[in-house]
Scaffold this motif. Structure first.
Motif, mmCIF file in Angstrom:
data_model
loop_
_atom_site.group_PDB
_atom_site.id
_atom_site.type_symbol
_atom_site.label_atom_id
_atom_site.label_comp_id
_atom_site.label_asym_id
_atom_site.label_seq_id
_atom_site.Cartn_x
_atom_site.Cartn_y
_atom_site.Cartn_z
ATOM 1 N N ARG A 49 27.781 5.784 51.181
ATOM 2 C CA ARG A 49 28.440 6.989 50.665
ATOM 3 C C ARG A 49 29.127 7.761 51.789
ATOM 4 O O ARG A 49 30.267 8.224 51.656
ATOM 5 C CB ARG A 49 27.411 7.868 49.952
ATOM 6 C CG ARG A 49 27.017 7.337 48.584
ATOM 7 C CD ARG A 49 25.953 8.212 47.963
ATOM 8 N NE ARG A 49 25.557 7.714 46.640
ATOM 9 C CZ ARG A 49 24.547 8.217 45.927
ATOM 10 N NH1 ARG A 49 23.831 9.229 46.419
ATOM 11 N NH2 ARG A 49 24.244 7.710 44.738
ATOM 12 N N SER A 50 28.363 7.934 52.875
ATOM 13 C CA SER A 50 28.960 8.653 54.011
ATOM 14 C C SER A 50 30.186 7.895 54.571
ATOM 15 O O SER A 50 31.209 8.506 54.881
ATOM 16 C CB SER A 50 27.913 8.849 55.099
ATOM 17 O OG SER A 50 27.444 7.590 55.563
ATOM 18 N N GLU A 51 30.020 6.602 54.657
ATOM 19 C CA GLU A 51 31.152 5.809 55.131
ATOM 20 C C GLU A 51 32.342 5.910 54.177
ATOM 21 O O GLU A 51 33.500 5.943 54.593
ATOM 22 C CB GLU A 51 30.745 4.345 55.291
ATOM 23 C CG GLU A 51 29.793 4.132 56.455
ATOM 24 C CD GLU A 51 29.320 2.687 56.532
ATOM 25 O OE1 GLU A 51 29.708 1.911 55.629
ATOM 26 O OE2 GLU A 51 28.593 2.339 57.472
ATOM 27 N N LYS A 52 32.014 5.948 52.878
ATOM 28 C CA LYS A 52 33.088 6.065 51.887
ATOM 29 C C LYS A 52 33.862 7.371 52.064
ATOM 30 O O LYS A 52 35.096 7.418 51.995
ATOM 31 C CB LYS A 52 32.498 5.979 50.486
ATOM 32 C CG LYS A 52 33.534 6.051 49.377
ATOM 33 C CD LYS A 52 32.876 5.989 48.015
ATOM 34 C CE LYS A 52 33.923 6.135 46.907
ATOM 35 N NZ LYS A 52 33.290 6.131 45.588
ATOM 36 N N LYS A 53 33.066 8.494 52.277
ATOM 37 C CA LYS A 53 33.740 9.782 52.497
ATOM 38 C C LYS A 53 34.639 9.713 53.737
ATOM 39 O O LYS A 53 35.771 10.187 53.725
ATOM 40 C CB LYS A 53 32.689 10.873 52.651
ATOM 41 C CG LYS A 53 31.983 11.208 51.346
ATOM 42 C CD LYS A 53 30.969 12.319 51.580
ATOM 43 C CE LYS A 53 30.239 12.672 50.275
ATOM 44 N NZ LYS A 53 29.211 13.745 50.484
ATOM 45 N N CYS A 54 34.071 9.143 54.805
ATOM 46 C CA CYS A 54 34.876 9.047 56.033
ATOM 47 C C CYS A 54 36.140 8.212 55.801
ATOM 48 O O CYS A 54 37.229 8.572 56.255
ATOM 49 C CB CYS A 54 34.030 8.416 57.150
ATOM 50 S SG CYS A 54 32.640 9.436 57.665
ATOM 51 N N GLU A 70 37.645 7.771 52.949
ATOM 52 C CA GLU A 70 38.603 8.506 52.113
ATOM 53 C C GLU A 70 39.364 9.537 52.944
ATOM 54 O O GLU A 70 40.568 9.732 52.776
ATOM 55 C CB GLU A 70 37.851 9.192 50.979
ATOM 56 C CG GLU A 70 37.364 8.209 49.903
ATOM 57 C CD GLU A 70 36.563 8.904 48.819
ATOM 58 O OE1 GLU A 70 36.289 10.119 48.991
ATOM 59 O OE2 GLU A 70 36.225 8.249 47.823
ATOM 60 N N GLU A 71 38.594 10.257 53.818
ATOM 61 C CA GLU A 71 39.283 11.236 54.678
ATOM 62 C C GLU A 71 40.313 10.538 55.577
ATOM 63 O O GLU A 71 41.436 11.014 55.733
ATOM 64 C CB GLU A 71 38.240 11.961 55.530
ATOM 65 C CG GLU A 71 37.332 12.877 54.708
ATOM 66 C CD GLU A 71 36.234 13.500 55.572
ATOM 67 O OE1 GLU A 71 36.190 13.141 56.772
ATOM 68 O OE2 GLU A 71 35.457 14.313 55.048
ATOM 69 N N GLU A 102 23.111 5.571 51.065
ATOM 70 C CA GLU A 102 23.542 6.821 51.700
ATOM 71 C C GLU A 102 24.580 6.535 52.799
ATOM 72 O O GLU A 102 25.572 7.247 52.937
ATOM 73 C CB GLU A 102 22.314 7.533 52.293
ATOM 74 C CG GLU A 102 21.389 8.108 51.215
ATOM 75 C CD GLU A 102 20.137 8.747 51.833
ATOM 76 O OE1 GLU A 102 20.039 8.673 53.085
ATOM 77 O OE2 GLU A 102 19.308 9.287 51.090
ATOM 78 N N ASP A 123 43.303 9.611 53.485
ATOM 79 C CA ASP A 123 44.228 10.729 53.237
ATOM 80 C C ASP A 123 45.048 11.043 54.475
ATOM 81 O O ASP A 123 46.277 11.260 54.396
ATOM 82 C CB ASP A 123 43.429 11.967 52.815
ATOM 83 C CG ASP A 123 42.725 11.747 51.481
ATOM 84 O OD1 ASP A 123 43.224 10.904 50.699
ATOM 85 O OD2 ASP A 123 41.697 12.401 51.227
#
Length: 1722
Positions: free
Chosen positions: A872-877, A879-880, A869, A883
């Motif tokens: 995953r959260s780190e991955k989202k951060c 990715e943001e 988890e 970008d």
């Protein structure tokens, strides 16, 4: 201007005035021969019109008219043999005027451009100026795309061989041309287009063709000139390449493509170039006319005709025919105007007149242009299908020969004809007439050009059909000079085809007719340009040539007619209007004719001076000028009267104004003076009052100041007295205190001094005791037992540590095997337990274990989920952020791009400025650099020459000293007792070099003393008697010093006896070290054998799947192999360390002995030398030796100090780098090893490091035992620390063993319980026993090993007894040098400085012996010069200095010397090479000297040139010719022999060039000296012989590629002496030529040759005394040496440029023929 001398401005003014007065168009016809100045005259006439008239608008039309001149000159003028700016086309410029006679425009017509000059120029001629202007401006940035170069690089500009016109700068002319184009409105793009087409023409001329066969040819693929041409013209390369080598033939039904021969292709290429240039010329003229065209209606014009003059050359062709035809027409027009019309007008006016005969050239014009004339026959022959120049010539002969008196045939030619022109007879060659008249170009080539992407090029080939009119600028002004014969199409009208087929001659004839019509419609003015001489010399006038031109152009006949006739005429109305001023009112009648008659009768009394005609009055020469003078006088008198009246009125007005102003000024001045006087009176009264009060104030103030000063003085005096009393009291008080303190200080100092003395005595006593203790410790330290204890203890400890390490390795390997087995069993058990988890849940113990594992697994799963988890959260951060970062980077990139574009623009601007500034800076810097380098080269050569002369003098004195010593030894029968002086091996390299001859002498002494006394060399008796007296004096001094010598010898014997005891004590220890080394080597061999056995076992027993790279056995095997190889490296390092330790111990023993013996021996040698140096010879030698040393030290001191500092810094940096790299490598290796092996490796590296430091510090502190003792103590402490660390590691190993045993027991219990449930497939294979793999031997290192006792044998076989001939033929060049250097490398590798010194010293001395023994043999000297240079280059190449390592390979850099810096020995070898070079020059001189005079002077190389011998010298010269045995071929053969020998020996090319330069200097100097001493050799024929011989020597240099060696320049004095014998020697011009030519000869040499000059033949004369004095006067300011003869013994300074070798040292093989079997490769 009409009253002044003839001037072009006068003619222009007359034409301008007549146009304004008569309102008729005018023409100025400028004529004359080529080079007479027609173009310049036309330009001055146009300049006059532009200046006088101005323009009617603000467009500055007159500037445009003048600007057309530079353009037309650049594209239409060229240099010929007769004129540097010859117009190769005709032009007629109509300058238009308005009603106010101001310039409004202009129009230009051109005639017959000489297109053949584009592709061919005669000798000393040039192409059109524009081509050379382009080449001179090729470096401009805008012209880089044209890819132009020098004019000599192009075929179309280098044929004449004269690309430069003296006094003309083509680059500046190009700037003027471009400026004129801009002024005429030709844009920059069109200008670049013009230049592009012109550059394409130049590149087209360089296109070459290669013949396939007789009827076809090709262009080489990707031919660079053609590629450039196609790029510039924008056409396809393949198409143009095809149509340059082929042509299309069209028949009625088909079209054929036929290849053409190489000659036809070349002609087609030239025709295309001419066609392009002609079209471009017409285009430029059209644009110029458009720029000069005016929209305002033209009122009148003045035409300036500048057309080619009459031409006659050695070869006259179609162009000269047309030019002379045009001149015939102009001459006819002149005759018509001057002669025919003049006399016709006399007859018309009914004036009594007698006709005068004159030459009429109408028959000549009829011969050319009438029916069946030359032009008609030429056009007819051009229409014939197979018409040739020969058939046309035959038609001319048949038609006009013997029928026309003006046509003739040459006697010796059937292809030429002669025409009698008005100026002269001209012979025309028929060859090329038809081709030039047709002027054909292949249609396909034109189509390719019309399809060009370059827009301007198709515009040139547009066919403009315009109407033909007398004032048209196209058809009448310019003749289209090329046509393209093509098959007419069906739709084309017949008229167009007919016009297209017009020939050049037909078009030129039509244009001439139109020109004649224009000239006849105007009033002509003639400018006849007369050429002063035919040689373009300034201020030279040829009277005959000028009269011939005047007669040819009809000027003399014009003068005759003008003198006999009435050149001036007026109509009656014009006369009345002009001279009405001279008439009175009563003389004016209603009849104008009668009025004119009455006035003329009064004004001109002689009636023969004028005649009255029907409508005009005719005047003889000078009468109109007389009338003009009367008219001007009358007008001048009227003007004077008007001026007198006006000036009087003006002066009266001025006087009245001045009087009124003077009265006003007086009034104001008088008032001002009165006011000033009143003011003065008031000021005087006020000043008296002020003075009264001021004087009172001054007196009062002075009194007050004096009173105040008196009071102050009193106060200061009273205070001073009081202070003095106080100071006296205070001083007495302080004196008492000082006395008290001083007495206390004296008591204390006495106490301290006594205490210091006591302490000093204690220190002295303690120091004495400490010295005794130190001596004991030194004796104990040097004892064998002490060393044995230390070394045995260290060796035992090292052996114990090694054994422990081996045991730990074995235990570790066993434990690793057990651990792997246990891990396998454990893995299988765990898998089984997981599979049988449900069955084993019944038991409690297993359940607890299982539940515990499950819980742990669940906890791990929960942790993993949380981690998942989080990821995953780190991955989202992430990715943001990615970008966001991407957007930011894109925005940043866009901003950066914008900034980049701005920066690029700024960069380009700055670069442009920098380039301009850099050009200026580079030019100035290059000039300064060239001057400084020249000066430095001169200083360097002088310094080299001085140094090499000193070396030469030193070697000569050294040889002289050796000879004198030999004579001394032969004179003295009984040898004197005592020791000879020898050099210490520990002295500097410089002393070794200086005393090398003495060392060589020492080796030869025993053989000399053993020879019987009967074999004595006979000596000179006078020298013998002098030396005998000196010997008796020395014998007397010998008795005085004998006692002192005995005493010194006893001291030496005692010191030797003491020192002999020490090596015996040290010998046992050295033997022990050697035994230890042998044991280590034997262990190394055993390890190698074990590795080989393991390899064999592995290859025989192991299966393929076991030995696969991925198998576990393979991994274990590789780990074992790495450990064994590391152990082997460690063993090798230990062997090398022990070897270096042995060497250092030997050096620690011997230097001390050597020092003691050296000090004692030097004392003894100095005492012995005192006995020998009493002689004057020895004293002179010592003095000279000291001066040589001083000179060498002064030259090298500064260099050495700098090099030593740099080398020290480099050494420190290098050592630090190596230490850093070594530590990094050790760290990387340790990290790759397992922990136990890591500990072992670190311990071993620490031990080796300590031993290395021990050896280093032992050498460093050899002279300081205290420091060394303290270092040894610190070393022992570090060893104890290491031992403690090793014990700790042993304890940890024991603990690990215990833990492994416990773990093994647990695994065994599990194994017993679960063995039944294991299937056979689950049994894991047993680990394979680890084996070792042997290691390959290393490659050779490029070193040669030899023993110390074999050194003399090495030198003997390699130097003393070596035959150069066999080595040069059979072996590689420089082999002895390579072998010696490889031996030096091995000694450097062993760090044996004694061995290096001994080898280098013996090498240098042996080379000197060989050269002394066989110094007259050229091959020997050349061989050892080559090898010495190669040895010197090797020492530089492998010295480790960066400057010498640039060209080395990585392998060669590994072979560099590591321990010694041999820079001083390099200097010694360089000096030796200089001595060998000087000896080589002496050998060359001895061989060549007998050949030079006979071969260069006496032998007649060119037979029969000498002719008749001078009187009194015939007998001598013939005898010399009979006796001479050497010729020039003998000299050349000898030179070839020298050159081949040097090349075989591998001598450096630069050194060969210097030897050849010296040889040629010897030849030139000896030849010139003999020429200056022999009168029979100073003649014209002998000078020719010498020139021929020198040319043969230069040819030899070219064959050997030695022209850049400077050898040719050494022959310059001889060449100039030969030229001096051949030149003319009479006039002052000859003297000036001789002075400028003979710059390499001195004044004395020039005068000597002139005095010795002897005429051989009748046509020669002796040199007069006055001529010789003239030469001396001209050369009196020359600063040269008064020496007559050249120094034939002069030797140029030699240099040895660094020449690295690409040969790898490890690849060199030693041949068996050298007998060097005792040397082994390492």
């Amino acid at each position: 201007m009409g009253d002044m001398d003839p001037h072009i401005f006068a003619v222009a003014e007359e034409a301008y005035k007549q146009m304004a007065r008569d309102e008729r168009n005018q023409s100025i016809i400028v004529s004359g021969e080529s080079g007479a100045g027609k173009t310049v005259s036309a330009k001055y006439a146009m300049r006059y019109f532009a200046t006088v008239s101005g323009s009617a608008s603000e467009a500055n039309v007159e500037e445009k008219v003048l600007a057309s001149n530079p353009i037309m000159e650049s594209i239409g003028n060229a240099k010929t043999t007769r004129n540097d700016n010859s117009s190769r086309f005709g032009k007629y410029i109509e300058i238009g005027f308005d009603k106010r006679y101001r310039i409004i425009g202009a129009n230009m017509r051109t005639y017959l451009l000489e297109k053949s000059r584009v592709v061919f120029q005669a000798e000393e001629e040039r192409n059109y100026h524009i081509f050379y202007q382009l080449c001179a401006s090729a470096k401009l940035p805008e012209f880089k795309m044209l890819r132009l170069g020098n004019a000599d690089d192009f075929n179309y500009t280098q044929q004449g061989g004269s690309p430069v016109i003296e006094g003309v700068d083509d680059a500046k002319e190009m700037a003027h041309t471009r400026q004129a184009c801009t002024l005429l409105g030709i844009s920059e793009s069109h200008q670049m287009g013009i230049f592009r087409i012109l550059a394409g023409i130049l590149h087209l001329g360089n296109v070459g063709f290669t013949s396939r066969d007789a009827d076809s040819c090709t262009i080489p693929p990707k031919h660079e000139p053609l590629c450039i041409f196609c790029d510039l013209m924008g056409v396809d390369y393949e198409e143009m390449c095809h149509w340059l080598c082929h042509r299309k033939l069209a028949t009625a039904t088909e079209t054929y493509i036929k290849p053409i021969s190489k000659l036809q292709a070349t002609n087609a290429r030239d025709a295309l170039a001419k066609h392009i240039y002609a079209k471009l010329f017409n285009w430029i003229v059209d644009n110029v006319n458009q720029a000069l065209h005016s929209a305002v209606k033209q009122h009148s014009f003045i035409g300036v005709l500048d057309i080619y003059g009459f031409e006659t050359f050695e070869i006259n062709s179609f162009e000269q025919f047309c030019i002379n035809y045009a001149n015939e027409k102009l001459q006819q027009q002149f005759n018509m105007h001057v002669f025919k019309l003049e006399q016709e007008e006399y007859m018309k006016e009914q004036i009594p007149w007698t006709l005068i005969d004159f030459y009429d050239n109408q028959p000549c014009i009829n011969l050319i242009e009438s029916k069946l004339g030359i032009l008609d026959l030429l056009d007819e022959e051009c229409k014939m299908p197979k018409g040739t120049d020969d058939t046309w010539a035959q038609k001319l002969y048949n038609t006009h020969l013997n029928k026309c008196t003006l046509f003739e045939k040459p006697r010796l030619s059937n292809k030429a004809f002669i025409i009698q022109h008005f100026a002269d007879k001209v012979e025309y060659q028929c060859e090329g007439f038809l081709e030039k008249n047709k002027d054909t170009v292949f249609e396909e080539q034109i189509k390719v050009l019309k399809s060009s992407k370059f827009k301007m090029l198709p515009e040139l080939f547009q066919d403009d059909e315009k109407a033909i009119s007398p004032t048209s600028a196209t058809s009448s002004g310019r003749t289209p000079l090329t046509r393209i014969p093509a098959k007419p199409t069906k739709g084309r009208p017949g008229q167009m085809a007919k016009e297209h087929k017009k020939t050049v001659g037909h078009q030129f004839r039509n244009s001439l007719h139109l020109l004649m019509e224009t000239l006849n419609a105007t009033t002509p003015h003639y400018v006849r340009c007369i050429k002063p001489n035919d040689f373009k010399f300034p201020f030279t006038f040829d009277e005959k040539r000028a009269v011939q031109q005047l007669r040819a152009c009809g000027v003399l006949e014009t003068i005759r007619i003008s003198a006999a006739g009435f050149p001036s005429r007026w109509t009656y109305q014009e006369f009345f209007s002009r001279y009405r001023v001279l008439m009175k009112q009563k003389d004016v009648l209603s009849d104008r004719k009668q009025t004119c008659k009455n006035v003329l009768e009064k004004l001109i009394l002689d009636k023969d001076k004028y005649q009255f005609g029907k409508t005009k009055i005719f005047f003889r020469a000078g009468q109109v000028a007389y009338l003009e003078k009367l008219r001007a006088d009358k007008l001048r008198a009227a003007c004077i009267r008007i001026q007198k009246t006006i000036r009087g009125w003006l002066l009266r007005k001025k006087y009245l104004r001045m009087r009124k102003a003077a009265i006003t000024v007086q009034r104001y001045v008088r008032g001002y003076q009165a006011r000033c006087y009143a003011k003065f009176l008031r000021r005087t009264k006020a000043a008296t009052i002020i003075q009264k009060y001021w004087r009172m104030f001054v007196v009062c103030r002075r009194y007050k100041i004096r009173r105040a000063a008196t009071i102050v003085l009193q106060s200061y005096l009273r205070g001073f007295l009081a202070r003095n009393r106080y100071r006296k009291i205070l001083r007495e008080h302080k004196a008492v205190i000082i006395q008290k303190r001083v007495r206390g200080w004296l008591a204390r100092t006495h106490y301290k001094r006594s205490m210091h003395a006591i302490i000093y005595l204690q220190c002295c006593f303690r120091r004495m005791m400490a010295k005794r203790e130190l001596k004991k410790l030194k004796i104990e330290a040097r004892s064998v037992e002490r060393y044995k204890k230390l070394h045995i203890g260290m060796e035992n400890k090292i052996m114990q540590l090694q054994r422990k390490v081996d045991e730990q390795n074995k235990d570790y390997k066993c434990l690793v095997e057990k651990l792997t087995n246990l891990e396998g069993i454990y893995n299988s058990e765990t898998e089984k337990l997981r599979s049988d988890l449900e069955r084993l849940q019944l038991s409690e113990e297993e359940a607890k274990v299982a539940t515990g594992r499950v819980l742990s697994l669940q906890e791990e799963i929960a942790k993993l989920r949380k981690d998942l988890e989080q990821t995953r959260s780190e991955k989202k951060c992430i990715e943001e952020r990615a970008d966001q970062y991407k957007q930011e980077t894109e925005q940043l990139v866009s901003n950066l791009k914008e900034e980049n574009t701005l920066l690029k623009q700024e960069k380009e601007a700055l670069n442009h400025r920098i380039v301009e500034q850099a050009k200026e800076m580079t030019e100035t810097m290059e000039k300064k650099l060239v001057e400084e380098t020249k000066q430095l080269e001169l200083d360097l050569n002088d310094e080299r020459l001085r140094y090499q002369n000193l070396l030469n003098e030193f070697s000569r004195l050294e040889e002289r000293y050796d000879d004198l010593k030999e004579e001394m030894t032969l004179m003295v029968h009984v040898p004197k007792p005592g020791h000879r002086r020898t050099d210490s091996t520990h002295s500097s390299n410089e002393s070794e070099y200086t005393f090398s001859s003495e060392i060589a002498e020492m080796e030869d002494i025993p053989s000399r003393t053993e020879e019987p006394s009967e074999k004595k060399v006979p000596l000179d008796m006078s020298l013998f008697l002098k030396l005998q007296k000196r010997v008796t004096e020395l014998e007397q001094e010998k008795q005085v010093m004998q006692d002192e010598l005995d005493r010194k010898e006893e001291q030496v014997l005692r010191s030797k006896a003491k020192e002999e005891e020490r090596p015996q004590i040290r010998g046992a220890e050295l033997e022990y070290e050697s035994l230890k080394r042998q044991e280590l080597e034997s262990e190394n061999k055993k390890l190698k054998n074990e590795l080989n056995e393991l390899r064999k076992a592995l290859s025989e027993k192991s299966a393929p799947e076991v030995t696969a790279p991925g198998a576990p056995a393979y991994r274990v095997l590789m780990e074992q192999l790495t450990s064994v190889s590391e152990e082997l490296d460690v063993r090798k390092e230990e062997v090398l360390i022990l070897r270096s330790q042995l060497v250092s111990q030997k050096e620690a023993i011997h230097p001390k002995d050597d020092k003691n013996t050296m000090t004692d021996s030097t004392i003894l040698l100095e005492d012995v030398q005192k006995m020998k140096d009493k002689g004057e010879i020895a004293q002179a030698y010592i003095g000279l030796k000291e001066t040589n040393r001083l000179l060498e030290s002064q030259l090298q001191s500064q260099k050495r100090s700098h090099e030593n500092e740099a080398e020290a810094l480099r050494g420190e940096i290098q050592s630090l780098k190596e230490e850093n790299n070594r530590q990094q490598q050790l760290l990387a290796q340790n990290l790759q090893l397992p922990p136990e092996a890591r500990i072992e490796a670190s311990l071993q590296h620490e031990i080796t490091r300590l031993t290395n430091e021990n050896l280093y510090f032992e050498e460093l502190y050899a002279d300081e035992p205290k420091k060394y003792q303290s270092y040894r103590i610190s070393l022992y402490k570090r060893m104890i620390d290491l031992m403690e660390q090793l014990e700790k590691q042993d304890k940890t190993v024991r603990k690990l063993k215990k833990q492994l045993k416990v773990f093994a027991k647990k695994i065994g219990e599990l194994e017993v319980g679960q063995m039944e449930n294991i299937s056979p497939g689950q049994i894991i294979d047993e680990p394979i026993r680890p084996v070792n793999i042997p290691r390959k031997e290393k490659d050779f290192q490029g070193m040669l090993e030899y023993k110390k006792e074999d050194e003399q044998k090495l030198v003997k076989n390699l130097i003393l007894e070596l035959k150069p001939r066999g080595v040069a033929v059979n072996l590689i060049p420089g082999l002895p040098a390579y072998i010696l250097f490889m031996c030096v490398r091995h000694a450097d590798y062993l760090n044996d400085d004694q061995k290096v010194r001994s080898l280098l010293t013996s090498t240098i001395n042996s080379i000197k012996k060989v050269l002394k023994k066989r110094g007259d043999d050229f091959e020997t000297v050349s061989f050892w010069l080559s090898n010495t240079c190669r040895f010197l280059h090797c020492l530089k190449q492998y010295s480790g200095e960066e400057g010498f390592m640039k060209h080395n390979t990585s392998r060669q850099n590994e072979h560099c010397l590591t321990n010694f810096d041999l820079a001083e020995y390099r200097q010694v070898l360089s000096d030796l090479a200089i001595q060998i070079y000087q000896q080589l020059v002496r050998v060359l001189e001895n061989i060549l000297q007998p050949m030079i005079v006979s071969g260069m002077l006496e032998h007649e190389t060119i037979q029969g040139v000498s002719g008749v011998k001078p009187t009194g010298l015939r007998k001598r010269t013939s005898s010399i010719a009979d006796e001479g045995t050497y010729t020039l071929d003998s000299i050349l053969r000898q030179l070839n022999s020298f050159h081949s020998v040097m090349c075989q020996h591998g001598m450096d090319p630069e050194l060969i060039k210097q030897v050849v330069k010296q040889m040629f200097y010897i030849v030139g100097a000896i030849t010139l000296n003999n020429l200056l001493l022999r009168k029979d050799m100073c003649s014209w024929s002998k000078g020719m012989q010498i020139r021929y011989n020198v040319s043969q020597l230069e040819e030899w240099l070219r064959d050997k590629n030695l022209m850049n060696s400077g050898a040719k320049e050494t022959l310059e004095p001889l060449i100039q002496a030969a030229q001096l014998l051949q030149v003319k020697k009479k006039t002052d011009d000859d003297a000036e030529a001789i002075c400028s030519m003979c710059n390499a000869l001195t004044t004395a040499q020039i005068v000597k040759v002139l005095n010795l000059y002897t005429p051989v033949n009748e046509f020669e004369e002796r040199v007069s005394v006055s001529f010789i004095r003239t030469i001396q006067m001209r050369l009196r300011d020359r600063k040269d040496s008064p020496q007559l003869l050249m120094d034939a013994k002069h030797i140029f300074p030699v240099t040895f440029p660094f020449n690295p070798s690409s040969l790898a040292l490890e690849t060199i093989q030693i041949p068996a023929s050298l007998g060097l079997g005792f040397i082994s490769r390492v």
